[in-house]
Structure formats: C-alpha cells, structure tokens
Enzyme design. Structure first.
Site, PDB file in Angstrom:
ATOM      1  N   GLU A  92       0.881  -1.332  -0.004  1.00  0.00           N
ATOM      2  CA  GLU A  92       0.126  -0.153   0.189  1.00  0.00           C
ATOM      3  C   GLU A  92       1.029   1.344   0.011  1.00  0.00           C
ATOM      4  O   GLU A  92       1.419   1.382   1.026  1.00  0.00           O
ATOM      5  CB  GLU A  92      -0.912  -0.097   1.339  1.00  0.00           C
ATOM      6  CG  GLU A  92      -1.973  -1.100   1.294  1.00  0.00           C
ATOM      7  CD  GLU A  92      -3.132  -0.919   0.457  1.00  0.00           C
ATOM      8  OE1 GLU A  92      -3.305  -0.023  -0.056  1.00  0.00           O
ATOM      9  OE2 GLU A  92      -3.893  -2.076   0.545  1.00  0.00           O
ATOM     10  N   CYS A 116      -2.491   9.233   2.502  1.00  0.00           N
ATOM     11  CA  CYS A 116      -2.008   8.592   0.900  1.00  0.00           C
ATOM     12  C   CYS A 116      -3.065   9.069   0.016  1.00  0.00           C
ATOM     13  O   CYS A 116      -2.582   9.180  -1.171  1.00  0.00           O
ATOM     14  CB  CYS A 116      -1.955   7.124   0.902  1.00  0.00           C
ATOM     15  SG  CYS A 116      -3.130   6.442   1.918  1.00  0.00           S
TER      16      CYS A 116
END
Ligand code: NAD
Length: 511
Positions: free
Chosen positions: A264, A298
C-alpha cells in the site's frame, strides 16, 4: 488553549505517558533514547524501547508457535477477540486519539476518526469471522465433488507508515486474526507510543479471551527492523504501507524468497471538475481532501483538473477558502490544519514549491511557514495552491504535504488522460452532474485508480470497501470486501465417493 498557543513539553510529555499508561502500556519498562519528537512542538515525548533487528527472529518464532495453536481456534471464537478489542478501543478512544495527535500531529477529530476506523474494522472482522466462505463446484467425474477451502497463512508481518499510525495496523490485524494468522507489527518510528498503546489494548482482549501468547506482537524500531521482518522466511505475508521508495525495496525482497506481499504505497490523487459540477460541493470536497490531515494522507488530493470554463471561478473560491483555514495546535478546538510531521517534510514541500515555480507554476494561496516563533522546532505551513501550465515533473510526483496543483482541460477524454498520466494509481474523483461522464469515469476507459469516486473527494474511505491502488501504489487491497483472501491460502479439494478411479480429461491409465 488557543490554536496559536503551542503547548510545551511539560504538557505534552506527561499527557503522552498518561494516555499510554491508561491504554495499558508499562511506560516504566520502556528504555532507550532514540529520538522521538512530537510534530506539535518538536520536543521529545518520552522513552521508546526500540528493539534490534535480531529481536525480530525471536518475535517471528514466537508468532509461528502461537499460529499452530491459534489456527485451531474456531474462527467465530477468534472473532470474539476482535469484538472485545473493538470494545476496548471504544473505551480508550480519547487516550489513543490523543497519542495519535501527539505523535503524528493529527487534529483531534481526525485522530478520533482514525480510532473509529479501528472500531469499525473490528465490527467488520467480527461478521467476517462467520463468513469465510469457500466455493463448491461440479466435477466432470461421477461420484466426485470439488470444493475450495481457505486456510490461514501463518505469520503476517505488518509494516506501517506514520500518517495512519494505528488504523492501518488494525485493518490488517483484525482481518488477519479472524483468518487465523498471527501478527508481528513494525510500526512507524514516528509513532511508537500509540503503537504500543493499541497493541496493549489488543493484548488485553487476547488475554481475556484466553488466546495463546504471542498472537500479536509489536517490534518498535527503524527500517532495519522492517527489513528483518521482510527477509524472514517465517513471515508468510508482508503487508507494507508507506512510500513507493519503501515498496520498491520491500517487494522484490519478499518475492525473492517466494513470500507474499501486500503493498500500500504512495498516491498522487486527482479530482476532475467538470463544467456541470456543483461548485459548492466540489469546493468542500477538495478543501477537505487537499488540506485535511495537513496533506499527509495517502489519499490526499494533490491535483485538480478543472474544465477551462470553471477553472478561474474554482481557483478564486479555493484560494478564499484556504485563507480561512485555521492552522495550529492540532489539539486545540477549531483547528483544521495541524503541523507537518517533521522538518524534512517541510523541506520537501518548500523544494516542491520552488521546483513547481521553475516549471511555470504560480502560487495562488498559502506557501508560507507559520507559527515559527511559537514553535521553532515544529513545522506549521499554510496549505498551498499552485496553478500549473500542465502536468510537469513535480505535478507527477507525490509531495507528502498540503500542496495542491491546478491544471485545466478542454474535453473530457483529455481530463481522463491527465487523471491517469501519473505513475501512482491510488484514488481519484470526478465532480459532475453529467451522468454519461460519471459512468465513463468509473468504466474500464475511465480512471485507472483503485479508488474511483463521483461527487466526493479522494480521501476518507470507509472500511467496508477494499482499499488500495494500482501502478506504483503497489496493487494491494486491504480492509473490507474480499480483501481477507490475501490473508489466507486457498486449497482446491477433490473428494471421490464413487469407489472408482476415473481420471480427468478421459485419460486411460489402466494397469
Ligand atoms: P516510509 O516509506 O518512510 O515508511 C513506512 C514504513 O516503512 C516505516 O515503518 C519505515 O520504518 C518502514 N521502512 C522504510 N524503509 C524500509 C525498508 N527498506 N524495509 C522495511 N521497512 C522499511 O513512509 P512514511 O513517511 O511513514 O509514510 C508516508 C508514505 O506512506 C506516503 O508515500 C504515503 O502515500 C504512503 N501511505 C500509503 C498508504 C496506502 O494505503 N496506500 C497509506 C498510508 C501511507
């Protein structure tokens, strides 16, 4: 306490230790003098207790032994542990959220939101503990049955980033635990206390439910501790969240030993604003996604791709909204923008603004460091908007700070091409009232990201969906939907109850 009153270490240090103690951390037992500075005021928060890379061996061996017992515990009973963990998180929400604010600088409501996300994933995992379904299928042979069974993988190594210092671990851990795996966690070096606090709450839940020792462990340390986890042959799955740079190092190393990885990594998330967009809605969606968490998610929106007909109006209104954003002490009421995580993050942002200017960009809002007198060792910045002549090199780079680039487009195909013309592929959004545009955007010819939204910003995902992205974001999926499959291995079983031994594809091998 006002926003511009940045609390001193005499306030923050004791608050951190008090919150950690309330969550069950034995702070007196923590040793070590590694630097651990609060972004709120730059001061050292307290002891940490780092481990050495060699300690990872012991942790993995213990986790492996625990796995042999844990996998025998029925999944719904494993779910009961996660349920109890969720209850303890609810009870200690304020303390854990305070630690998140102190260690990574999130404003109180976002820090509480992070803990709420942990509670939500516990609910999800509890339900999942009764739904680890496998398929059956028909056999081409008489008297045979085909079925899939799902089994736990073993030890899951979780490496997490500073900006979701506890939630990302809990996404992984709640699911991994109900799947029957054990977990060794290497948290961000920026957030050791909230990691220890979250882990202590889980330890309590595990002990209360009579789980074996070492089902969950935390190894606090730097990247070298992460590397030891990555290289350990006893770790079946490495779930690593962080920069693309980190993923580029981790992915090949895990692959080299035929381990599994779930990556990720960084994002470079865009919103397209179409001519038909509800600009009020777009404005709110953009400001939260671009300036919230001081640009350190993110999924933070880093690019706006605005239709030429609305670009000026949108830019003007965004700039007006940015000026009103309350910046300051993240734990003071009313603050919407807290600090950057450290001085290096500030340097990276300043360098990006300089490079963007050199590439033809213009700052239309923000761009300055603030509160430097009140907190000389902390880094508070004005969220910044720059208009750009196109997607130059810096626009295609993830700068982990509140820096939003605006570019324009003329036709919708061009907008989609710009949306996709970055190396990362995490989140994306479109503001439009044109249904055909919305459908195209979420179709195979639309956004190439893992998260594709319409009339909502790029950040703030719910745990029910699978979370993750494509390209340099790493391809992993965590959290909801069927992401649990990454934490299990699949076996295909053929059961023959015919008393004969017919071979598949009509092969004759009579002896
Ligand atoms: P980082 O890559 O610096 O560190 C992340 C973690 O990896 C830390 O625990 C660190 O110690 C560890 N690490 C670093 N190098 C390693 C190596 N070679 N081997 C093993 N472990 C290593 O990231 P950060 O600054 O903490 O976080 C910000 C980054 O994380 C941004 O790029 C952001 O987009 C990304 N992020 C992605 C997601 C997602 O779900 N896609 C979520 C949060 C953050």
């Amino acid at each position: 306490m006002s926003r511009s009153q940045i609390p001193g270490s005499d306030v923050l240090g004791p608050r951190a230790l008090e919150a950690a103690t309330a969550c069950g951390v034995d702070v007196a037992a923590l040793a070590g003098d590694a630097r651990h500075d609060s972004p709120v005021n730059g001061a050292t928060l307290g002891p940490i207790g780092w481990v050495a890379p060699a300690d990872v061996d012991t942790a993995v061996e213990r986790a492996r032994a625990a796995f042999l017992e844990w996998r025998r515990v029925p999944a719904p009973a494993r779910g009961a542990v996660v349920k109890r963990f969720g209850e303890l998180l609810t009870e200690h929400k304020a303390d854990l959220a305070a630690l998140v604010s102190l260690e990574v600088g999130k404003i109180t409501s976002e820090a509480a939101g992070e803990v709420q996300e942990m509670i939500d994933i516990c609910d999800f995992a509890l339900g999942l503990s009764r739904q680890l379904y496998g398929r059956t299928s028909v056999s081409e042979r008489p008297g045979h049955r085909l079925m899939e069974t799902w089994h736990p993988l073993g030890v899951v190594g979780v490496i997490s980033a500073f900006n979701f210092p506890v939630a990302v671990w809990s996404w992984n851990t709640a699911i991994a635990l109900v799947c029957g795996d054990t977990v060794v966690w290497k948290p961000s070096e920026q957030a050791p206390l909230c990691a220890r606090a979250a882990a202590a709450l889980l330890d309590r839940a595990l002990a209360e439910q009579g789980a074996p020792a070492y089902v969950s462990q935390v190894v606090v340390g730097g990247p070298d501790v992460g590397e030891a986890l990555v290289d350990h042959p006893g770790v079946a799955l490495v779930s690593a969240t962080g920069s693309t740079r980190m993923g580029r190092a981790v992915g090949p190393r895990v692959a080299n030993r035929f381990g599994r990885s779930l990556l990720e990594l960084g994002g470079n998330n865009a919103a397209i604003v179409a001519p038909s967009a509800d600009l009020d809605l777009a404005l709110r969606g953009i400001v939260f996604a671009a300036a919230g968490t001081a640009g350190q998610r993110c999924t933070t929106m880093r690019r706006v791709i605005a239709h030429r007909s609305v670009a000026d109006e949108l830019t003007k209104r965004l700039a007006e909204a940015y000026v009103r954003l309350p910046i300051g002490n993240p734990m003071a009421e009313g603050t919407l923008v807290g600090p950057l995580v450290h001085g290096k993050a500030y340097d990276v942002m300043a360098a990006a603004i300089e490079q963007a200017s050199a590439e033809g960009g213009t700052v239309v809002a923000g761009g300055e460091r603030v509160l430097a007198d009140a907190a000389p060792d902390a880094y508070y910045v004005q969220p910044t908007i720059m208009t750009m002549p196109g997607q130059t090199d810096i626009v295609r780079t993830e700068t982990f700070a509140p820096l939003l680039y605006l570019v324009t487009y003329d036709d919708f195909d061009e907008a989609i091409a710009l949306n996709n013309d970055v190396p990362q592929g995490l989140s994306s959004s479109l503001f439009t009232r044109d249904q055909a545009e919305a459908e195209l955007y979420v179709s195979a010819e639309g956004s190439d990201c893992g998260i594709v939204n319409v009339n909502i910003g790029t950040s703030g995902a719910e745990i029910g969906g699978a979370f993750g992205g494509e390209k340099e974001t790493g391809g992993g999926r965590e959290s909801g939907s069927d992401a649990w499959r990454s934490y299990m291995r699949r076996a295909t079983n053929t059961i023959n109850y015919s008393g004969e031994l017919p071979l598949a594809q009509g092969v004759d091998f009579s002896v």
